[in-house]
Design a protein around this motif. Structure first.
Motif: not given
Length: 374
Positions: A8-35
């Protein structure tokens, strides 16, 4: 003959990220693409020991402006580990789109992957206990931080969440255990929604532990971070006309022996097959794989072999540890976040499927199937 039961699926309805790239999914995506170098705070370099860290790369969360996210009250004695978790959960709750009502907060719990809690806090209290001349010279304000569930307790208190409150310890695969527990808890009706994720802090002690263990390649970095997902029953979300970021489908995790490489290979391979089967998917429908053993000597090869044997073809691979460093308890949550970040940055015309795998030197191994919401 063993028959698998559809999940039975669970749905992710919101997400919070704190990483060495910074805060949020957008900066994480940028770091994954460019370092990550353009974003993170480097703690040590390849050549010299800096600030007590071993001679290997280490990445810290940059410019952690705690007061901007959590205010200034009640944080004086809270350690960095807990602050990372609090900010990740605050970001997830803010992304939900509206504040939770009092009734909803009563039905919302917290499930976090952490194998030790704050290692720094435990060692500080332990050291003072042994070195101070009298026991009462140990700082009592630090003591609450040494219990493993200190962070989840603070998350619940500060956000008035009175549902289940649990920490999951399972080595590298602790995040998978958290997802399994979340599914059981929501399925049994003990919570309507859960903050599910994992936390790991960077410290000299942890960095030296990895360095001296010989478990990582010499050039493998260590890092820190936290990711938290607001998770709800998928069928309920759909019935209410809402959507989310992604569905959490089949999740398998188990212990297969720390010294038995073939046992771990068989366990991970069969886990991937079961997870796909329970998700109603075939190996050919997997669009991307987020691996967890990058940089781990003797383990990375097992993970790659299991994937090749099950999928039977080259599949685009996300290696989070190459960008953020070894994240231990937070590995699986940040692997999930990395997939979501890349999907957000590169939209597609169909619901993509990701396979998140985890295997550690302690013998735990497993996987999770994630499908994009459309």
């Amino acid at each position: 003959m063993t028959t698998t039961v559809a999940v039975r699926p669970l749905t992710i309805t919101a997400c919070g990220v704190v990483s060495p790239a910074g805060l949020g999914l957008d900066v994480l995506g940028g770091a994954l693409r460019s370092g990550v170098e353009e974003h993170a705070a480097p703690v040590s370099g390849f050549e010299d020991v800096v600030d007590g860290y071993p001679p290997r790369p280490a990445w810290a969360v940059p410019d952690l402006r705690v007061a901007e996210h959590l205010g200034r009250k009640g944080l004086r004695h809270i350690d960095r580990f807990t602050l990372l978790g609090l900010i990740a959960c605050k970001l997830a709750l803010d992304e939900y789109g509206r504040p939770l009502t009092d009734a909803e907060r009563a039905e919302t719990g917290v499930v976090m992957a952490t194998n030790t809690g704050s290692l720094v806090s435990m060692l500080e209290v332990g050291r003072d206990t042994l070195l101070q001349e009298k026991p009462y010279l140990v700082n009592p304000a630090r003591f609450p931080n040494v219990v493993t569930n200190a962070c989840t307790g603070q998350i619940a208190i500060r956000n008035s969440l009175t549902g289940v409150n649990v920490v999951m310890s399972g080595g590298q695969a602790a995040g998978l255990a958290a997802v399994r527990f979340a599914r059981t808890t929501i399925g049994d009706g003990r919570s309507r929604r859960l903050l599910v994720g994992g936390i790991e802090e960077l410290s000299e002690v942890a960095a030296w532990g990895w360095h001296k263990s010989g478990a990582l390649r010499d050039d493998a970095a260590v890092g820190e971070g936290a990711a938290a997902f607001l998770v709800e029953d998928g069928e309920t979300v759909a019935a209410e006309g809402r959507t989310g970021l992604a569905e959490l489908l089949g999740c398998e995790v188990g212990y297969y022996g720390a010294r038995d490489a073939e046992g771990r290979l068989d366990g991970l391979r069969s886990g991937i097959e079961r997870a796909l089967d329970r998700s109603g998917l075939s190996p050919g429908e997997v669009d991307v794989v987020a691996v967890g053993a990058t940089g781990q000597l003797g383990v990375e090869e097992i993970e790659e072999r299991a994937l090749q044997e099950v999928l039977g073809r080259p599949v685009p691979t996300v290696r989070v540890a190459e960008t953020l460093g070894e994240l231990y308890s937070a590995s699986v949550p940040l692997q999930i976040a990395a997939v979501l970040a890349l999907w957000r940055a590169e939209p597609a015309d169909h619901a993509r499927v990701a396979l998140v795998t985890s295997i550690g030197g302690d013998g735990n191994a497993g996987c999770l199937v994630v499908r994009e919401c459309r």
